[in-house]
Design a protein around this motif. Structure first.
Motif, mmCIF file in Angstrom:
data_model
loop_
_atom_site.group_PDB
_atom_site.id
_atom_site.type_symbol
_atom_site.label_atom_id
_atom_site.label_comp_id
_atom_site.label_asym_id
_atom_site.label_seq_id
_atom_site.Cartn_x
_atom_site.Cartn_y
_atom_site.Cartn_z
ATOM 1 N N ARG A 86 -12.496 -2.828 34.284
ATOM 2 C CA ARG A 86 -13.363 -3.658 33.468
ATOM 3 C C ARG A 86 -12.936 -3.593 32.013
ATOM 4 N N VAL A 87 -12.670 -2.381 31.586
ATOM 5 C CA VAL A 87 -12.276 -2.181 30.205
ATOM 6 C C VAL A 87 -11.068 -3.019 29.854
ATOM 7 N N GLN A 88 -10.110 -3.047 30.754
ATOM 8 C CA GLN A 88 -8.898 -3.782 30.466
ATOM 9 C C GLN A 88 -9.124 -5.281 30.449
ATOM 10 N N GLN A 89 -10.006 -5.712 31.314
ATOM 11 C CA GLN A 89 -10.276 -7.148 31.358
ATOM 12 C C GLN A 89 -10.969 -7.608 30.083
ATOM 13 N N ARG A 90 -11.865 -6.753 29.599
ATOM 14 C CA ARG A 90 -12.639 -7.063 28.413
ATOM 15 C C ARG A 90 -11.745 -7.478 27.255
ATOM 16 N N LEU A 114 -1.705 3.890 19.453
ATOM 17 C CA LEU A 114 -2.370 2.623 19.631
ATOM 18 C C LEU A 114 -1.408 1.444 19.735
ATOM 19 N N GLU A 115 -0.502 1.369 18.806
ATOM 20 C CA GLU A 115 0.416 0.231 18.809
ATOM 21 C C GLU A 115 1.424 0.340 19.940
ATOM 22 N N GLU A 116 1.801 1.566 20.214
ATOM 23 C CA GLU A 116 2.757 1.793 21.290
ATOM 24 C C GLU A 116 2.151 1.317 22.609
ATOM 25 N N VAL A 117 0.904 1.631 22.801
ATOM 26 C CA VAL A 117 0.224 1.202 24.012
ATOM 27 C C VAL A 117 0.134 -0.317 24.055
ATOM 28 N N ALA A 118 -0.211 -0.889 22.926
ATOM 29 C CA ALA A 118 -0.332 -2.337 22.859
ATOM 30 C C ALA A 118 0.994 -3.006 23.197
ATOM 31 N N ARG A 119 2.071 -2.460 22.672
ATOM 32 C CA ARG A 119 3.390 -3.014 22.949
ATOM 33 C C ARG A 119 3.746 -2.878 24.427
ATOM 34 N N ALA A 120 3.428 -1.719 24.966
ATOM 35 C CA ALA A 120 3.714 -1.495 26.381
ATOM 36 C C ALA A 120 2.997 -2.517 27.245
ATOM 37 N N ALA A 174 -16.523 -1.508 18.624
ATOM 38 C CA ALA A 174 -16.283 -1.951 19.997
ATOM 39 C C ALA A 174 -14.976 -2.716 20.122
ATOM 40 N N ASP A 175 -14.598 -3.400 19.061
ATOM 41 C CA ASP A 175 -13.403 -4.242 19.150
ATOM 42 C C ASP A 175 -12.145 -3.539 18.661
ATOM 43 N N CYS A 176 -12.264 -2.253 18.427
ATOM 44 C CA CYS A 176 -11.082 -1.521 17.972
ATOM 45 C C CYS A 176 -10.224 -1.123 19.164
ATOM 46 N N LEU A 177 -8.943 -1.366 19.007
ATOM 47 C CA LEU A 177 -8.012 -1.047 20.082
ATOM 48 C C LEU A 177 -8.071 0.423 20.482
ATOM 49 N N SER A 178 -8.406 1.248 19.538
ATOM 50 C CA SER A 178 -8.440 2.680 19.849
ATOM 51 C C SER A 178 -9.494 2.973 20.908
ATOM 52 N N ARG A 179 -10.489 2.128 20.977
ATOM 53 C CA ARG A 179 -11.543 2.305 21.965
ATOM 54 C C ARG A 179 -10.967 2.187 23.376
ATOM 55 N N SER A 180 -10.261 1.117 23.607
ATOM 56 C CA SER A 180 -9.701 0.924 24.947
ATOM 57 C C SER A 180 -8.573 1.915 25.208
ATOM 58 N N LYS A 205 -6.629 -8.794 14.812
ATOM 59 C CA LYS A 205 -7.946 -8.326 14.398
ATOM 60 C C LYS A 205 -7.986 -6.811 14.166
ATOM 61 N N GLN A 206 -6.832 -6.203 14.357
ATOM 62 C CA GLN A 206 -6.788 -4.755 14.233
ATOM 63 C C GLN A 206 -6.819 -4.304 12.775
ATOM 64 N N GLN A 207 -7.644 -3.347 12.476
ATOM 65 C CA GLN A 207 -7.721 -2.831 11.117
ATOM 66 C C GLN A 207 -6.542 -1.897 10.866
ATOM 67 N N GLN A 208 -6.292 -1.655 9.582
ATOM 68 C CA GLN A 208 -5.318 -0.644 9.225
ATOM 69 C C GLN A 208 -5.907 0.701 9.627
ATOM 70 N N GLN A 209 -7.206 0.823 9.423
ATOM 71 C CA GLN A 209 -7.922 2.029 9.771
ATOM 72 C C GLN A 209 -8.598 1.875 11.119
ATOM 73 N N PRO A 210 -8.016 2.462 12.145
ATOM 74 C CA PRO A 210 -8.696 2.371 13.427
ATOM 75 C C PRO A 210 -10.043 3.082 13.360
#
Lengths: 142, 142
Positions: free
Chosen positions: A136-140, A111-117, B15-21, B5-10
């Motif tokens: 769409r997902v990415q824009q959201r 998750l974080e790796e993707v976010a950093r990328a 809907a707003d969890c990064l793991s979703r995208s 806004k990211q939780q320690q626990q994904p």
DNA sequence: CTGGATCCCTAACGATACTG
DNA sequence: CAGTATCGTTAGGGATCCAG
């Protein structure tokens, strides 16, 4: 008669291979989430709706119907008023739990790796990605 | 700073969890196929185009861009004429190979089971599924 | 050759209102 | 409760032409 266009050797790269459409069952935005939700047992429509944050009744219905048609979930209607409809995974659907879990693990772990990328990519020049090339997902998440 | 806004626990259900995208990276029609194609090494754009039956240049570009942005693929442009652009999986992308392979295996193994489920479903009454409840992918195969 | 830019049509989807 | 029906918006995606 097993002489349809299907090969003995499924080939995911062929557009007309059944495995393509089979793979894409889970390439849906919601299917994996429904699998997760039903993993631990039977749930009713409204329970699924609450569990899966952000899904609309329309998409839930649609997803459940498709999954039912493809043999992933079983739908049981109890003829009472008010109606009670219960959904659960079939054995076929349960077979999907493990693979999809691996994806979830991957998502959680990287998750974080993707976010950093993403941030790195967005900062570097990269002539401002035109809208067309974003999903769409990415824009959201902007 | 890790205080977004990211939780320690994904939590995939939020809907707003990064793991979703993150999960939805592979919920695309083409991403898994690109992963497969690049699994064994570097490929050029045109090679990918040939390998992945049915993909358009637009979708391939789009998919590759998204994957690059998310750190799954590396794009190398060789400044020669005619231009040569090579794509390969990053370590992050390679980490995705195994999970996605499990999906492929599932698809290959249960291909017929799914096909049978569909036929069974379609034969039984089931008030003719209205178009709205079918995905494009499903309609294609009719 | 690579792949960006456009045009354009269709399917996807959310929101809301409604029914057995 | 468990959906269906409808409407309106927008994104998906093919085809094609163009530029470096």
């Amino acid at each position: 008669m097993v002489t349809n266009k299907q090969q003995q050797q499924p080939d995911i790269f062929r557009a007309d291979c059944l495995s393509r459409s089979t793979l894409q069952l889970i390439a849906s935005e919601w299917t994996p989430l429904v699998v997760f939700a039903l993993e631990e047992g039977t749930l009713r429509f409204s329970q699924l709706l609450k569990r899966i944050d952000g899904i609309s009744t329309k998409m839930l219905t649609q997803t459940l119907r498709a999954m039912e048609r493809n043999g992933l979930v079983q739908r049981v209607v109890h003829p009472v008023v008010p109606p009670v409809v219960e959904y659960s995974l079939t054995p076929l659907g349960q077979a999907l739990v493990e693979p999809v879990h691996m994806l979830q693990s991957w998502a959680y772990e990287h998750l974080e790796e993707v976010a950093r990328a993403r941030m790195a990519y967005d900062q570097v020049d990269h002539p401002p990605i035109q809208e067309e090339t974003m999903t769409r997902v990415q824009q959201r998440e902007q």
